[in-house]
Design a protein around this motif. Sequence first.
Motif, PDB file in Angstrom:
ATOM      1  N   UNK A  60      88.939  50.127 -10.812  1.00  0.00           N
ATOM      2  CA  UNK A  60      89.913  49.180 -10.274  1.00  0.00           C
ATOM      3  C   UNK A  60      90.839  48.763 -11.427  1.00  0.00           C
ATOM      4  N   UNK A  61      92.136  49.025 -11.221  1.00  0.00           N
ATOM      5  CA  UNK A  61      93.135  48.755 -12.259  1.00  0.00           C
ATOM      6  C   UNK A  61      94.130  47.743 -11.721  1.00  0.00           C
ATOM      7  N   UNK A  62      94.403  46.729 -12.556  1.00  0.00           N
ATOM      8  CA  UNK A  62      95.446  45.753 -12.261  1.00  0.00           C
ATOM      9  C   UNK A  62      96.605  46.010 -13.228  1.00  0.00           C
ATOM     10  N   UNK A  63      97.767  46.360 -12.674  1.00  0.00           N
ATOM     11  CA  UNK A  63      98.926  46.733 -13.485  1.00  0.00           C
ATOM     12  C   UNK A  63     100.018  45.687 -13.357  1.00  0.00           C
ATOM     13  N   UNK A  64     100.554  45.275 -14.503  1.00  0.00           N
ATOM     14  CA  UNK A  64     101.714  44.376 -14.515  1.00  0.00           C
ATOM     15  C   UNK A  64     102.923  45.200 -14.893  1.00  0.00           C
ATOM     16  N   UNK A 104     103.998  52.699 -22.202  1.00  0.00           N
ATOM     17  CA  UNK A 104     102.597  52.830 -22.567  1.00  0.00           C
ATOM     18  C   UNK A 104     101.789  51.717 -21.900  1.00  0.00           C
ATOM     19  N   UNK A 105     100.506  52.008 -21.662  1.00  0.00           N
ATOM     20  CA  UNK A 105      99.600  51.059 -21.019  1.00  0.00           C
ATOM     21  C   UNK A 105      98.814  50.340 -22.088  1.00  0.00           C
ATOM     22  N   UNK A 106      98.826  49.008 -21.993  1.00  0.00           N
ATOM     23  CA  UNK A 106      98.251  48.180 -23.055  1.00  0.00           C
ATOM     24  C   UNK A 106      97.307  47.167 -22.421  1.00  0.00           C
ATOM     25  N   UNK A 107      96.134  47.002 -23.016  1.00  0.00           N
ATOM     26  CA  UNK A 107      95.190  45.941 -22.616  1.00  0.00           C
ATOM     27  C   UNK A 107      95.472  44.742 -23.496  1.00  0.00           C
ATOM     28  N   UNK A 108      95.794  43.579 -22.903  1.00  0.00           N
ATOM     29  CA  UNK A 108      96.216  42.438 -23.723  1.00  0.00           C
ATOM     30  C   UNK A 108      95.099  41.839 -24.569  1.00  0.00           C
ATOM     31  N   UNK A 109      93.897  41.610 -24.012  1.00  0.00           N
ATOM     32  CA  UNK A 109      92.834  40.916 -24.751  1.00  0.00           C
ATOM     33  C   UNK A 109      91.543  41.713 -24.594  1.00  0.00           C
ATOM     34  N   UNK A 124      87.247  52.180 -18.443  1.00  0.00           N
ATOM     35  CA  UNK A 124      85.993  51.586 -17.955  1.00  0.00           C
ATOM     36  C   UNK A 124      86.027  51.437 -16.434  1.00  0.00           C
ATOM     37  N   UNK A 125      85.174  50.542 -15.931  1.00  0.00           N
ATOM     38  CA  UNK A 125      85.079  50.354 -14.494  1.00  0.00           C
ATOM     39  C   UNK A 125      86.269  49.583 -13.942  1.00  0.00           C
ATOM     40  N   UNK A 126      86.890  48.783 -14.754  1.00  0.00           N
ATOM     41  CA  UNK A 126      88.069  48.025 -14.318  1.00  0.00           C
ATOM     42  C   UNK A 126      88.905  47.696 -15.551  1.00  0.00           C
ATOM     43  N   UNK A 127      90.128  47.332 -15.243  1.00  0.00           N
ATOM     44  CA  UNK A 127      91.006  47.006 -16.375  1.00  0.00           C
ATOM     45  C   UNK A 127      92.212  46.229 -15.915  1.00  0.00           C
ATOM     46  N   UNK A 128      92.694  45.360 -16.825  1.00  0.00           N
ATOM     47  CA  UNK A 128      93.907  44.579 -16.590  1.00  0.00           C
ATOM     48  C   UNK A 128      94.935  45.053 -17.621  1.00  0.00           C
ATOM     49  N   UNK A 129      95.907  45.821 -17.172  1.00  0.00           N
ATOM     50  CA  UNK A 129      96.823  46.513 -18.084  1.00  0.00           C
ATOM     51  C   UNK A 129      98.252  46.020 -17.898  1.00  0.00           C
ATOM     52  N   UNK A 130      99.019  46.121 -18.977  1.00  0.00           N
ATOM     53  CA  UNK A 130     100.442  45.767 -18.980  1.00  0.00           C
ATOM     54  C   UNK A 130     101.232  47.036 -19.284  1.00  0.00           C
TER      55      UNK A 130
END
Length: 508
Positions: free
Chosen positions: A410-414, A466-471, A489-495
């Motif tokens: 599950x990916x959350x994209x901003x 590019x896809x970046x993980x903030x924290x 991984x199993x999930x990610x919050x990406x910018x």
Amino acid sequence: MADSAIDISTLSEAQQLALQQFTSVTDQDLGAAIPLLQRCQWNVQIAIARFFDGEPADPTSESVPEIPQPRDIRRQETLLNGFSSSSRSASSPLEPAPRIVPQPESQVARPAPLLLSVLFAPFNIAYSIISRSFGLLAYLFPFLPRLFSRITARNSTSAARRNTSGRRPLNTRDTAARFIREFEEEYGSNELPFFENGYAQAFDLAKKELKFLVVVLLSMEHDDTSSWVKKTLLSQEVMNFLKDPANNIIFWAGNVQDAEAYQVSNALSCTKFPFAGVIVHTPSISSTSMSLVARIAGPTTPSEMVSKVRSAITQYSSAINGIRASRAEQQASRDLREAQNSAYQRSLAQDRERARRKKEAEEARRREELEAREKQEAFEREARNLAEWKLWRAQSIVPEPDKSVKDVVRISLRMPDGERVVRRFAASLPLEELYAFVECYEVLQSEKVASEAKKPERYIHEYKFQLVSPVPRAVYELEGGGTIQERIGRSGNLIVERTDLDDEDDDE
């Protein structure tokens, strides 16, 4: 005509010298020599030639009209003209001053090496004995010199020029330096403004700058030389007069034992020493002539010498000043023309520079327009290819798995515009599938996906984000490869961060 009836004192010094030279060669009496010299205008060379050609000495036997010889300015450049100057009429107000051409340095006689001198010593002794024997025969039998008269007449000029003093011949500058050095050694240091070069150079300088050339000729063997130099030439009155810049004097002096000074003495018809003369440009004769305007022969007092030289300078100063003013006017005209030509050339250069700059600016403008047009065409071509590629790639994106599928990420994209998109992806999909989804998101949302879309030819797509993980911050780049699950991984919050913004800022 008997010798006793002839009054030699009525003849001038130049005529007496010509008479002496003629009689010493021809062995004629004065009654026959004087008429022949008069018919030859007192020219010794012509008289000797006519005598040995058989011309009668009686003036009544042949009437020869006295035709004055035309003056040839070019002949003044030779030494022979110096002898012919002695035959000028006594009524002539000016005497020409010929320019003595110095002997080239390459032709200056050099002393023979010691070895050659030793080898040729017997020949020199034999020649000396033979010549003295012939001299004795000529003394015992006076008619013998007439047999060799033609040779004597032909070589008399060269014999007169020959320097028999034994002094080593040097070039003109070295000769002048040697004279000045010997003069100071003999009479001590002085303030005389000697011209430290040859007579020809002083002559040319006086002619060019319209100055008065004062020539002093000394014979060290003469009895009056030493007293005249000490009392007259080295007097403070004479030195101050010669040094005064207002008099425009070039002072040249020489020793007649040197070849150049000897030639000058013959050219100026110098018969008495010490000798001083004033030479100046005389336009009344010709535009290029130089004349001897004052002659000071024999011992004189300082006041007499200064008076004669000043009188000559005063007499010809007005004519010289007129020539100098004319030359200054001509030079001013030339300067004005040169200034006008220079201004015209500068104006022409400025016009050419303006035309060149205008042409360069026009070419630069055309280049900029061409570059802008090419850049715009490239940008439009890139946009078309990108749009076609998105249509082509969107049709191959794997749809979102059903909720029943457990192996998903599950990916959350901003997005760059701030929109947040949440989507599930199969865990086994490569990371590039996630990048392709972000790139084709607008096409997928607009439902413009068409199965007939084709990949653009010769187009290589490049993701400009590019896809970046903030924290904690982590960048997931495509170069690392791997599946979505392995990288995120199993999930990610990406910018989604744009990477082409810096290039756009640079272009702006």
